[in-house]
Motif scaffolding. Structure first.
Motif, short mmCIF file in Angstrom:
data_model
loop_
_atom_site.label_atom_id
_atom_site.label_comp_id
_atom_site.label_asym_id
_atom_site.label_seq_id
_atom_site.Cartn_x
_atom_site.Cartn_y
_atom_site.Cartn_z
N VAL A 1 23.85 -7.42 -37.37
CA VAL A 1 24.23 -7.54 -35.98
C VAL A 1 25.75 -7.59 -35.89
CG1 VAL A 1 24.16 -9.01 -33.94
CG2 VAL A 1 22.13 -8.78 -35.36
N ASP A 2 26.30 -6.79 -35.02
CA ASP A 2 27.73 -6.80 -34.73
C ASP A 2 27.91 -7.07 -33.24
OD1 ASP A 2 28.69 -6.13 -37.32
OD2 ASP A 2 28.09 -4.05 -36.95
N GLY B 1 34.74 -2.86 -24.42
CA GLY B 1 34.11 -1.55 -24.49
C GLY B 1 34.73 -0.62 -25.51
N ILE B 2 36.01 -0.78 -25.76
CA ILE B 2 36.67 0.07 -26.75
C ILE B 2 36.09 -0.19 -28.14
CG2 ILE B 2 38.88 0.59 -27.85
CD1 ILE B 2 40.14 -0.12 -25.05
N GLU B 3 35.99 -1.47 -28.49
CA GLU B 3 35.41 -1.83 -29.78
C GLU B 3 33.92 -1.48 -29.81
OE1 GLU B 3 34.92 -5.65 -32.78
OE2 GLU B 3 35.58 -6.00 -30.72
N GLY B 4 33.23 -1.71 -28.72
CA GLY B 4 31.80 -1.38 -28.65
C GLY B 4 31.54 0.09 -28.86
N ARG B 5 32.35 0.92 -28.22
CA ARG B 5 32.21 2.37 -28.38
C ARG B 5 32.45 2.76 -29.83
NH1 ARG B 5 36.14 5.33 -24.67
NH2 ARG B 5 37.60 4.41 -26.14
N LEU C 1 23.58 -3.34 -24.59
CA LEU C 1 24.84 -3.02 -23.93
C LEU C 1 24.95 -3.69 -22.58
CD1 LEU C 1 27.39 -1.23 -24.01
CD2 LEU C 1 26.00 0.62 -23.04
N ASP C 2 26.08 -4.34 -22.34
CA ASP C 2 26.40 -4.92 -21.04
C ASP C 2 27.27 -3.94 -20.29
OD1 ASP C 2 26.88 -6.58 -18.88
OD2 ASP C 2 27.93 -8.12 -20.01
N LEU C 3 27.21 -3.94 -18.96
CA LEU C 3 28.07 -3.07 -18.18
C LEU C 3 29.47 -3.64 -18.00
CD1 LEU C 3 25.81 -1.82 -15.26
CD2 LEU C 3 26.63 -0.56 -17.25
N MET C 4 29.57 -4.93 -17.90
CA MET C 4 30.84 -5.57 -17.54
C MET C 4 31.68 -5.89 -18.78
SD MET C 4 29.57 -7.85 -14.31
CE MET C 4 28.38 -8.80 -15.22
N LEU C 5 32.24 -4.83 -19.34
CA LEU C 5 33.09 -4.96 -20.52
C LEU C 5 34.53 -4.60 -20.15
CD1 LEU C 5 30.80 -3.08 -23.05
CD2 LEU C 5 31.19 -5.54 -22.96
N PRO C 6 35.51 -5.33 -20.67
CA PRO C 6 36.89 -4.93 -20.44
C PRO C 6 37.24 -3.68 -21.24
CG PRO C 6 36.80 -6.89 -21.83
CD PRO C 6 35.39 -6.57 -21.43
#
Length: 75
Positions: free
Chosen positions: A1-2, A7-11, A24-29
């Motif tokens: 699990v990470d 969102g940049i890191e998530g992508r 995935l959450d929508l409300m990411l900086p």
């Protein structure tokens, strides 16, 4: 699990890592969840993506599913 804090890191993690599913959450900086989802669908079409977010308007749900989320839920 990470866990990605934006969102940049998530992508980056979603595109470069080996995962069985993405929550995935929508409300990411940085890049919101729709942007992350679009990047995933461009390169990893078969990777299951479950949107788990407080944004639960009909418009958000429809958009998430139309953009390729496999499911869309409110926690």
């Amino acid at each position: 699990v990470d866990v990605a804090r934006d969102g940049i890191e998530g992508r980056r993690l979603a595109l470069d890592g080996q995962y069985d599913v993405i929550l995935l959450d929508l409300m990411l900086p940085g890049v919101d969840g729709f942007g992350v989802l679009a990047a995933i669908r461009e390169r990893r079409r078969q990777l299951p993506v479950l949107m788990l977010t407080a944004r639960d308007t009909v418009e958000d749900r429809v958009r998430g599913l139309e953009q390729g989320a496999d499911d869309y839920r409110r926690p």
